[in-house]
Design an enzyme around this catalytic site. Structure first.
Site, PDB file in Angstrom:
ATOM      1  N   LYS A 192       4.696 -37.838  -6.475  1.00  0.00           N
ATOM      2  CA  LYS A 192       4.258 -36.808  -5.518  1.00  0.00           C
ATOM      3  C   LYS A 192       3.147 -35.969  -6.127  1.00  0.00           C
ATOM      4  O   LYS A 192       3.267 -35.485  -7.247  1.00  0.00           O
ATOM      5  CB  LYS A 192       5.446 -35.918  -5.145  1.00  0.00           C
ATOM      6  CG  LYS A 192       6.556 -36.716  -4.439  1.00  0.00           C
ATOM      7  CD  LYS A 192       7.758 -35.850  -4.166  1.00  0.00           C
ATOM      8  CE  LYS A 192       8.490 -35.463  -5.431  1.00  0.00           C
ATOM      9  NZ  LYS A 192       9.781 -34.801  -5.174  1.00  0.00           N
ATOM     10  N   THR A 275       7.903 -23.656   0.418  1.00  0.00           N
ATOM     11  CA  THR A 275       7.993 -25.018  -0.109  1.00  0.00           C
ATOM     12  C   THR A 275       9.335 -25.274  -0.788  1.00  0.00           C
ATOM     13  O   THR A 275       9.525 -26.315  -1.400  1.00  0.00           O
ATOM     14  CB  THR A 275       6.872 -25.250  -1.142  1.00  0.00           C
ATOM     15  OG1 THR A 275       6.937 -24.188  -2.104  1.00  0.00           O
ATOM     16  CG2 THR A 275       5.502 -25.271  -0.486  1.00  0.00           C
ATOM     17  N   GLY A 277      12.642 -26.614  -1.472  1.00  0.00           N
ATOM     18  CA  GLY A 277      13.397 -27.751  -0.927  1.00  0.00           C
ATOM     19  C   GLY A 277      12.518 -28.909  -0.474  1.00  0.00           C
ATOM     20  O   GLY A 277      12.994 -29.847   0.162  1.00  0.00           O
ATOM     21  N   THR A 278      11.215 -28.865  -0.839  1.00  0.00           N
ATOM     22  CA  THR A 278      10.304 -29.927  -0.405  1.00  0.00           C
ATOM     23  C   THR A 278      10.721 -31.298  -0.951  1.00  0.00           C
ATOM     24  O   THR A 278      10.768 -32.292  -0.214  1.00  0.00           O
ATOM     25  CB  THR A 278       8.849 -29.615  -0.858  1.00  0.00           C
ATOM     26  OG1 THR A 278       8.492 -28.356  -0.309  1.00  0.00           O
ATOM     27  CG2 THR A 278       7.883 -30.666  -0.370  1.00  0.00           C
ATOM     28  N   GLY A 279      11.035 -31.339  -2.246  1.00  0.00           N
ATOM     29  CA  GLY A 279      11.405 -32.615  -2.873  1.00  0.00           C
ATOM     30  C   GLY A 279      12.680 -33.179  -2.274  1.00  0.00           C
ATOM     31  O   GLY A 279      12.791 -34.388  -2.015  1.00  0.00           O
ATOM     32  N   CYS A 280      13.667 -32.292  -2.045  1.00  0.00           N
ATOM     33  CA  CYS A 280      14.944 -32.722  -1.452  1.00  0.00           C
ATOM     34  C   CYS A 280      14.673 -33.332  -0.073  1.00  0.00           C
ATOM     35  O   CYS A 280      15.197 -34.397   0.272  1.00  0.00           O
ATOM     36  CB  CYS A 280      15.894 -31.537  -1.281  1.00  0.00           C
ATOM     37  SG  CYS A 280      16.075 -30.523  -2.753  1.00  0.00           S
TER      38      CYS A 280
HETATM   39  C1  LIG Z   1      20.786 -27.330  -5.224  1.00  0.00           C
HETATM   40  C2  LIG Z   1      19.342 -27.522  -5.449  1.00  0.00           C
HETATM   41  N1  LIG Z   1      18.835 -28.750  -5.425  1.00  0.00           N
HETATM   42  C3  LIG Z   1      17.516 -28.936  -5.605  1.00  0.00           C
HETATM   43  C4  LIG Z   1      16.693 -27.876  -5.835  1.00  0.00           C
HETATM   44  C5  LIG Z   1      15.237 -28.101  -6.061  1.00  0.00           C
HETATM   45  O1  LIG Z   1      14.468 -27.641  -5.005  1.00  0.00           O
HETATM   46  P1  LIG Z   1      13.158 -26.817  -5.290  1.00  0.00           P
HETATM   47  O2  LIG Z   1      12.352 -27.605  -6.293  1.00  0.00           O
HETATM   48  O3  LIG Z   1      12.440 -26.710  -4.003  1.00  0.00           O
HETATM   49  O4  LIG Z   1      13.567 -25.480  -5.824  1.00  0.00           O
HETATM   50  C6  LIG Z   1      17.260 -26.581  -5.845  1.00  0.00           C
HETATM   51  N2  LIG Z   1      16.502 -25.485  -6.066  1.00  0.00           N
HETATM   52  N3  LIG Z   1      18.589 -26.441  -5.661  1.00  0.00           N
END
Ligand SMILES: Cc1ncc(COP(=O)(O)O)c(N)n1
Length: 572
Positions: A192, A275, A277-280
């Site tokens: 990405k 942004t 949670g973008t990767g999730c």
């Molecule tokens: C439970 C959990 N899973 C994944 C992420 C990563 O997401 P981000 O990189 O957007 O903070 C997060 N912050 N929390």
């Protein structure tokens, strides 16, 4: 009535299981995954590896779930309903990773792995020893989706070209993506590109260098520089300056398989703070797209990524405020479907572009009609042109009346001015018709008393009818193809002259060609296009409305072609 087992079976939705951490603020982790799965019309189940106390500002605490309880959750879910795809997110620690890899080896399902290591807010979500343990997982993984910092960490890649490790250029990104694929052994890697910015020139240069062995997908509504230049002649109204491709304004995601690049996905960088949670979201969208896209069509695999990336980008672009830090995405946007892409620097006229592209052969049969070709070469029989110019004189009167009707229907001075401007222009245009007729020994009286031919009457009737019945946008639509088409004919003939396929000197129709390729007329065309685009941008049409507008356009283009036929075949 109780439904039969058959119909229950038919209604089954693809089951997507997410194994990840819970985010109390609802923007990332399990919560983002379930919202994405729902948006894709799939069924979402979850195995939780950690509870995080988290908000848009950061992670305040992590409560790890014991590995054997993670496994117990997994067994409960899969023994009841077998998932089509499993997405792996935050895996929390090495004992969970090792316990999971043992279980996953026994399952035959598609696995997407998003290596959640550090949160957007900078909190470490995976300790060093767990990064080692991930090696157990890679061979089981179908799709692996690291971002640049994660891929650098996993491979030890060092870029000498830049001080900031994440700010890679496209060549370095490709190198890193291939290295990640080879080093981890994950089947397919999507690197990405959100942490760096790439210019258009870089992409064109890479393609030249690599001889286009792989696909480059441009975001909808945008287009490759090369394509836009040949897309349609109307783009000649706006010349694209050379320097335009230098700006670092794009995000490129690199897809590699067996160490080779398969595709680049290119899109505009979205200027947004939302942004989290973008990767999730993207990795879950890949799992959902895998489960829902038809598999037997060509490029099925690439379409999965295209769909997932486009879903995620729109979720960022349409996000709304929540919290005080990096806000969440809007996962529910699929229900609000845009009928047209917004204008961009490279495609400033998305509506007109849509109209032309919606039936390109029909458009070409009009603007490159044999009548036009012969006119350009000077071989068009004089009696054909004479018949045409007399009829066109009649047509112009109706055409000017349609614009006057537009001014009457208008509610703003802007529209009144637009319509009366063009009506005045048409009146001036008709002087050329009168002088051609004079040169053929036809007086104004004779010209005015020439009976209207059937194709002329049919076209004029249609334009006035649409203008009377419909609203102002319908009217704009019914006059558009004549204005834009004649501009395009003028430009096309000019190009043909340059190519030696048409001539100006010694051509009886020189004045006609000069008028329609001249500044005055093309200026009117440009104003017409701008008005149309402005209206559409102010009040974007629904899909049904767009379909009706497009149908009006097609009918007018068809009647325009019939008008040339009339001239060529002397139809009365
Ligand atoms: C439970 C959990 N899973 C994944 C992420 C990563 O997401 P981000 O990189 O957007 O903070 C997060 N912050 N929390």
């Amino acid at each position: 009535m109780v439904p039969s087992t058959m119909s229950l079976e038919a209604k089954k939705r693809p089951h997507i299981l997410t194994i990840a951490g819970s985010d109390s603020s609802g923007g990332a982790g399990i919560q983002a995954d379930l919202k994405t799965i729902e948006a894709f019309g799939c069924y979402g189940s979850s195995v939780i590896t950690a509870l995080t106390a988290q908000n848009t500002n950061g992670v305040q605490g992590v409560h790890e779930i014991p590995a054997d309880f993670v496994v117990q959750q997994l067994k409960s879910v899969v023994s009841d309903d077998y998932p089509r795809c499993i997405k792996l997110g935050m895996l929390t620690n090495s004992s969970i990773i090792l316990a999971l890899s043992k279980q996953l080896k026994q399952l035959d399902t598609i696995i997407v792995l998003d290596p959640v290591m550090i949160s957007t807010s900078g909190h470490t979500l995976l300790p060093e020893d767990a990064i080692q343990a991930m090696n157990e997982l890679y061979p089981l993984v179908d799709y692996f989706t690291p971002n640049i910092p994660e891929a650098i960490k996993l491979t030890g890649y060092s870029s000498h070209a830049s001080d900031n490790n994440s700010q890679l250029n496209l060549e370095q990104m490709i190198e890193l993506a291939k290295m990640t694929n080879t080093k981890t052994g994950a089947f397919t890697v999507l690197l990405k590109g959100g942490h760096t910015s790439i210019s258009r020139r870089e992409i064109l240069e890479i393609r030249k260098k690599e001889k286009g062995d792989y696909e480059i997908f441009w975001e909808e509504g945008d287009d490759d520089l090369d394509t836009i230049e040949v897309l349609s002649l109307y783009s000649s109204y706006k010349q694209i300056p050379q320097s335009i491709g230098e700006e670092k304004e794009l995000v490129v995601d690199v897809l590699v398989n067996k160490g080779e690049v398969v595709a680049l996905f290119v899109g505009k960088k979205i200027d947004s703070n939302n942004t989290h949670g973008t990767g999730c979201t993207l990795s879950t969208a890949i799992a959902c797209a895998h489960a829902t896209e038809p598999r037997d069509e060509p490029n099925a695999n690439l379409r999965i990524f295209k769909k997932a990336i486009s879903y995620t980008k729109t979720a960022i672009a349409s996000s709304y405020p929540f919290g005080h830090g990096h806000g969440p995405l809007n996962h529910a946007h699929l229900s609000v479907k845009r009928a047209l892409p917004p204008p961009t620097k490279y495609n400033p006229h998305p509506f007109v572009s849509h109209l032309i592209q919606s039936n390109l052969p029909l458009w070409k049969s009009y603007v490159e009609h044999p009548f036009v070709v012969q006119l350009g070469k000077g071989t068009l029989p004089k009696e054909c042109f004479e018949h045409y110019i007399k009829q066109d004189y009649h047509y112009l009167k109706h055409y000017a009346r349609a614009h006057a009707l537009g001014a009457y229907k208008a509610n703003t001075f802007e529209d009144i001015k637009a319509f009366t401007d063009i009506a005045g222009h048409i009146a001036r245009e008709s002087e050329m018709h009168v002088s051609y007729c004079e040169s053929f020994g036809i007086s104004l009286d004779q010209l005015q008393s020439t009976p209207e031919s059937a194709p002329c009457a049919a076209y004029a009737r249609y334009v006035i009818d649409i203008g009377t019945q419909g609203d102002i946008l319908d009217l704009y639509m019914s006059v558009a193809s004549c204005l834009i088409g004649y501009g395009e004919v003028g430009l096309w003939l000019k190009k043909q002259v340059e190519l030696g396929e048409a001539k100006m000197e010694g051509n009886l129709y020189k004045k006609w060609m000069e008028d329609y390729s001249g500044k005055d007329f093309l200026g009117a065309v440009e104003r017409g296009i701008e008005n149309l685009e402005r209206r559409i941008a102010e009040d974007p049409p629904t899909e049904a409305r767009l379909a009706r507008l497009t149908a009006i356009w097609h009918e007018c283009v068809r009647l325009e072609s019939a008008f040339w036929d009339m001239g060529l075949n002397l139809i009365k």
